[in-house]
Design an enzyme around this catalytic site. Sequence first.
Site, PDB file in Angstrom:
ATOM      1  N   HIS A 176       0.343  18.047 -46.796  1.00 26.44           N
ATOM      2  CA  HIS A 176       1.425  17.259 -46.222  1.00 26.44           C
ATOM      3  C   HIS A 176       2.743  18.157 -46.375  1.00 26.44           C
ATOM      4  CE1 HIS A 176       3.727  14.054 -44.286  1.00 26.44           C
ATOM      5  NE2 HIS A 176       4.460  14.174 -45.066  1.00 26.44           N
TER       6      HIS A 176
ATOM      7  N   ASP B 139       5.007  19.142 -43.299  1.00 32.90           N
ATOM      8  CA  ASP B 139       6.494  19.125 -43.253  1.00 32.90           C
ATOM      9  C   ASP B 139       7.195  20.577 -42.684  1.00 32.90           C
ATOM     10  OD1 ASP B 139       6.623  16.453 -43.863  1.00 32.90           O
ATOM     11  OD2 ASP B 139       7.253  16.528 -45.732  1.00 32.90           O
TER      12      ASP B 139
ATOM     13  N   HIS C 204      12.731  19.779 -47.244  1.00 33.77           N
ATOM     14  CA  HIS C 204      13.489  19.804 -46.025  1.00 33.77           C
ATOM     15  C   HIS C 204      14.478  20.596 -46.137  1.00 33.77           C
ATOM     16  CE1 HIS C 204      10.557  17.021 -44.821  1.00 33.77           C
ATOM     17  NE2 HIS C 204      10.863  15.938 -45.354  1.00 33.77           N
TER      18      HIS C 204
ATOM     19  N   HIS D 216       7.406  14.827 -38.572  1.00 38.23           N
ATOM     20  CA  HIS D 216       6.162  14.484 -38.456  1.00 38.23           C
ATOM     21  C   HIS D 216       5.605  14.646 -36.845  1.00 38.23           C
ATOM     22  CE1 HIS D 216       5.633  12.000 -42.111  1.00 38.23           C
ATOM     23  NE2 HIS D 216       5.911  13.481 -42.449  1.00 38.23           N
TER      24      HIS D 216
END
Length: 311
Positions: free
Chosen positions: A238, A242, A265, A81
């Site tokens: 969101h 990311d 991720h 973030h």
Amino acid sequence: MVVFQKTLRNSISCTGVGLHGGNRINMKLIPAPVNSGIVFKRTDVDPDVAVIPAHYNAVSDLMMCTTVENDAGVKVATVEHLMAALSGCGIDNVVVELDGPEVPVMDGSAAPFVFLIECADMVEQDAPRRYIKVLKEVEVSEGAAKAALSPADNISVAFEIDFDNPRIGNQNCSFNLRNGTFKNELARARTFGFLGDFEQLKKLGLAKGGSLENAIVLSGSDILNEEGLRYDDEFVRHKALDAVGDLYLAGAPIIGEFYGFRSGHALNNKLLHTFLSDKDAWCYTTEAPVRIGNVGGANWPAKKAAAPVTD
């Protein structure tokens, strides 16, 4: 068009809770010289092993967040973030001092970090900004999930998610990251999870700092947060946030289009490794994208903002 590198005009500090450890963390953002990049520095360990580069090759753990680690095994977790905010604000060089092993989660979005950066102010430096330009499409996949970078004249991110949960379902978004788009459209989107998952993670010693103050929590199709959603499609936004943070670990902004489908991720990092290992897929350039701008324009509740201390 040549754009110059930027750092902060002033140092600025904040305090928050680590999402996974649940401990109080003090963080300080410090101006840094040209070409130094983004560097994490742990103040609670031996200074000889305190520095950790914000780089995709330093990523060591991708369970629930992005963690970077140096050769001595010193880590900083949950960097995505903050990295997204630095990318969205166009910050090239900064030292991030932390007295613990995580970046504070704040409200679960990038908005408090954008607020900190704006309070510290930004200053141009005496060197051109270097970009990574995508020359050909590169794609990676893992089961049904995929992530890709393809050539484009701007910096853009597109994302699609597909959840069985009816409150989330299938959502998609696409943004050109210019003229304040990151702050206006992505920065306030919070991380999210399911109540049962949070309870299980806490039993495993994870997400100790997770709460309704720093995440959207769902129980079935019900959103437990009293204030509800900040955007109708906050979940996919969101995920795009990311991705912006994960991609900034390339060491420079990427001129091209990112597309992710159910990516996380780990797949984002796999894409960077695959893309940057193919020397025919990219080149460095100091020629800025066709359209570029700084953050600006969005508003968010003052009670959710960080409380900065400048010096």
